[in-house]
Design an enzyme around this catalytic site. Structure first.
Site, PDB file in Angstrom:
ATOM      1  N   SER A  67       0.869  -1.177   0.000  1.00  0.00           N
ATOM      2  CA  SER A  67       0.000   0.000   0.000  1.00  0.00           C
ATOM      3  C   SER A  67       0.906   1.226   0.000  1.00  0.00           C
ATOM      4  O   SER A  67       1.592   1.504   0.989  1.00  0.00           O
ATOM      5  CB  SER A  67      -0.902   0.009   1.234  1.00  0.00           C
ATOM      6  OG  SER A  67      -1.428   1.314   1.400  1.00  0.00           O
ATOM      7  N   SER A 125     -14.007   3.427  -1.977  1.00  0.00           N
ATOM      8  CA  SER A 125     -12.591   3.132  -2.192  1.00  0.00           C
ATOM      9  C   SER A 125     -12.361   1.620  -2.185  1.00  0.00           C
ATOM     10  O   SER A 125     -11.540   1.103  -2.958  1.00  0.00           O
ATOM     11  CB  SER A 125     -11.732   3.814  -1.134  1.00  0.00           C
ATOM     12  OG  SER A 125     -12.167   3.455   0.162  1.00  0.00           O
ATOM     13  N   GLU A 158     -15.560  -8.694  -1.062  1.00  0.00           N
ATOM     14  CA  GLU A 158     -15.995  -7.814   0.030  1.00  0.00           C
ATOM     15  C   GLU A 158     -16.804  -8.618   1.063  1.00  0.00           C
ATOM     16  O   GLU A 158     -16.636  -8.446   2.268  1.00  0.00           O
ATOM     17  CB  GLU A 158     -16.844  -6.681  -0.556  1.00  0.00           C
ATOM     18  CG  GLU A 158     -17.350  -5.703   0.463  1.00  0.00           C
ATOM     19  CD  GLU A 158     -16.642  -4.356   0.417  1.00  0.00           C
ATOM     20  OE1 GLU A 158     -15.912  -4.089  -0.554  1.00  0.00           O
ATOM     21  OE2 GLU A 158     -16.820  -3.580   1.363  1.00  0.00           O
ATOM     22  N   ASP A 170     -21.440  -0.667  -6.117  1.00  0.00           N
ATOM     23  CA  ASP A 170     -20.144   0.010  -6.134  1.00  0.00           C
ATOM     24  C   ASP A 170     -19.196  -0.644  -7.139  1.00  0.00           C
ATOM     25  O   ASP A 170     -18.507   0.032  -7.907  1.00  0.00           O
ATOM     26  CB  ASP A 170     -19.502  -0.031  -4.738  1.00  0.00           C
ATOM     27  CG  ASP A 170     -20.424   0.545  -3.675  1.00  0.00           C
ATOM     28  OD1 ASP A 170     -21.409   1.197  -4.046  1.00  0.00           O
ATOM     29  OD2 ASP A 170     -20.151   0.325  -2.486  1.00  0.00           O
TER      30      ASP A 170
HETATM   31  C1  GLA Z   1     -22.558   0.616   0.251  1.00  0.00           C
HETATM   32  C2  GLA Z   1     -22.617  -0.769  -0.383  1.00  0.00           C
HETATM   33  C3  GLA Z   1     -23.500  -0.760  -1.631  1.00  0.00           C
HETATM   34  C4  GLA Z   1     -24.854  -0.141  -1.343  1.00  0.00           C
HETATM   35  C5  GLA Z   1     -24.699   1.183  -0.591  1.00  0.00           C
HETATM   36  C6  GLA Z   1     -26.021   1.748  -0.139  1.00  0.00           C
HETATM   37  O1  GLA Z   1     -21.918   1.514  -0.590  1.00  0.00           O
HETATM   38  O2  GLA Z   1     -21.327  -1.206  -0.731  1.00  0.00           O
HETATM   39  O3  GLA Z   1     -23.634  -2.060  -2.135  1.00  0.00           O
HETATM   40  O4  GLA Z   1     -25.681  -1.030  -0.644  1.00  0.00           O
HETATM   41  O5  GLA Z   1     -23.872   1.071   0.542  1.00  0.00           O
HETATM   42  O6  GLA Z   1     -26.794   2.071  -1.234  1.00  0.00           O
END
Ligand code: GLA
Length: 394
Positions: A67, A125, A158, A170
């Site tokens: 990192s 991120s 994740e 995301d």
């Molecule tokens: C985070 C999660 C997403 C989504 C949002 C809320 O960013 O990673 O998958 O659920 O919260 O919309």
């Protein structure tokens, strides 16, 4: 220049050159919060806050990670891939583990990464870190995995290595973003549609509450469980309801007595938010930013009162934004409990907006407000190092 910086650091750490360079953006979400894991709609875009990677195969059997920003490293043998106590490394190791789970034979690799996406600010991120490495490994190993599968690989990483049961938004946004467009994803069918976002008419400004959220902090996963509880109740009467995406307000109201108050409000929020996304996309297609903004305010109110994932600072930022001329809409963004608000602001009012909201924040919380004017960029791609490196090497 970040791509150059990680390339230089790569050579310094590992002693060989010509790694693959990749950039992976964070995201904003215009509307559609906590709808993705309920298989509903979201409207994100990739933004110019990015993580850069330099990745190379090392002909050994170890994964060696650095990192750049934290000045920390972590090495794990491919044969013994596991979650570590090094949090930042888990996002990367989780991706490698997912590929392995899918039957891909990994090779030892080295990776240096760093960037400018504020951590814990709701700009994803972690998804950028996951997606960037997934993209890089796919290229280096020649596995030719399609982008939607890469998004799922990153999402699973994740779940299993960071312990957050996130939806797909995301990772999807980081991989599928396109310059100057927002993208509506149907999280059930995985169909998506791009909508032009006219930056002449409105800018996207983020206000960072400075409150660090920790999604892993059980509340996020708890919301998911509350939604599942609601689905379970509805299923007794409507077997076709497999997720809250399938539910209607009428169904919820008809059986209100069977819901505890919390479950009722969570479900109502999700059903309404899905409707808001569809309505907001129509508004956007008609260039009606005022109407779009009203949906954003309503989204925030639902997140604050029914879903209960906002906080005092975020509420104050939205209230302050509402007072400023030229603001179309504002809402908290992402998982909640801190992070940023997203604001749509007329271009000629942006400076005034930052001044006024900053002053209100300073007055109320005694803290300086950090803001970001973002532009919408392409999803994950190979990074180009410009020939001209500035004299300071940046
Ligand atoms: C985070 C999660 C997403 C989504 C949002 C809320 O960013 O990673 O998958 O659920 O919260 O919309």
């Amino acid at each position: 220049m970040p791509a150059q910086a990680v390339a230089t650091a790569f050579q310094r750490h590992f002693g060989y050159t010509a790694p693959l360079l990749v950039r992976a953006p964070g995201r904003v979400n215009l509307i559609g919060e906590h709808t993705d894991y309920n298989l509903g709609f979201v409207l994100p875009a990739a933004i110019d806050k990015e993580i850069y990677f330099a990745v190379g195969l090392n002909s050994g059997s170890e994964i060696r990670l650095v990192s750049h920003d934290l000045n920390d490293c972590c090495t794990v043998a491919i044969e013994q891939l596991h979650r570590t106590d090094t949090q930042w490394a888990n996002y990367l190791l989780g991706v490698a583990a997912q590929l392995q789970k899918r039957g891909i034979v990994l090779a030892g690799f080295d990776c240096v990464f760093g960037g400018n996406i504020p951590v814990g600010a709701g700009m994803s991120s972690s998804a950028a870190v996951e997606c960037g490495l997934a993209f890089a490994l796919d290229k280096l190993l020649g596995t030719n995995i399609d982008k939607m599968t890469l998004a799922h690989v990153a999402q699973k990483a994740e779940h299993e290595y960071a312990g957050v049961m996130c939806g797909l938004m995301d990772q999807f946004a980081s991989l599928f973003g396109r310059p100057s467009e927002v993208v509506r994803l149907d999280c059930r069918s995985l169909e998506y549609e791009y909508f032009p976002f006219d930056t002449q008419a409105s800018r996207i400004v983020l206000c960072n509450s400075g409150v660090k959220h920790s999604l892993a902090d059980s509340e996020y996963n708890k919301r998911r469980q509350e939604c599942e509880r609601g689905v379970h109740i509805l299923q007794q009467h409507y077997p076709q309801v497999k997720s809250l995406r399938d539910a209607t307000l009428e169904q919820i109201e008809a059986h209100r007595g069977e819901f505890d108050d919390i479950t009722y409000r969570r479900c109502r929020y999700v059903v309404e938010e899905n409707q808001r996304v569809l309505k907001a996309c129509d508004d956007l297609a008609r260039h009606d930013l005022a109407a779009f903004g009203q949906e954003m305010y309503a989204s925030h109110a639902g997140l604050r009162d029914d879903y209960e994932v906002s906080c005092e600072e975020l509420d104050a930022l939205v209230e302050a934004a509402q007072q400023v001329p030229g603001v179309f809409g504002a809402r908290m963004m992402g998982g909640g409990f801190g992070g940023c608000t997203i604001n749509l602001v007329a271009p000629d009012q942006v400076d005034n907006f930052i001044r006024q909201v900053g002053a209100a924040y300073q007055q109320r919380f005694g803290r300086e407000l950090e803001t970001y004017q973002t532009s919408i960029v392409n999803g994950v791609s190979e990074a180009i190092v410009s020939e001209q490196v500035a004299p300071n090497g940046q």
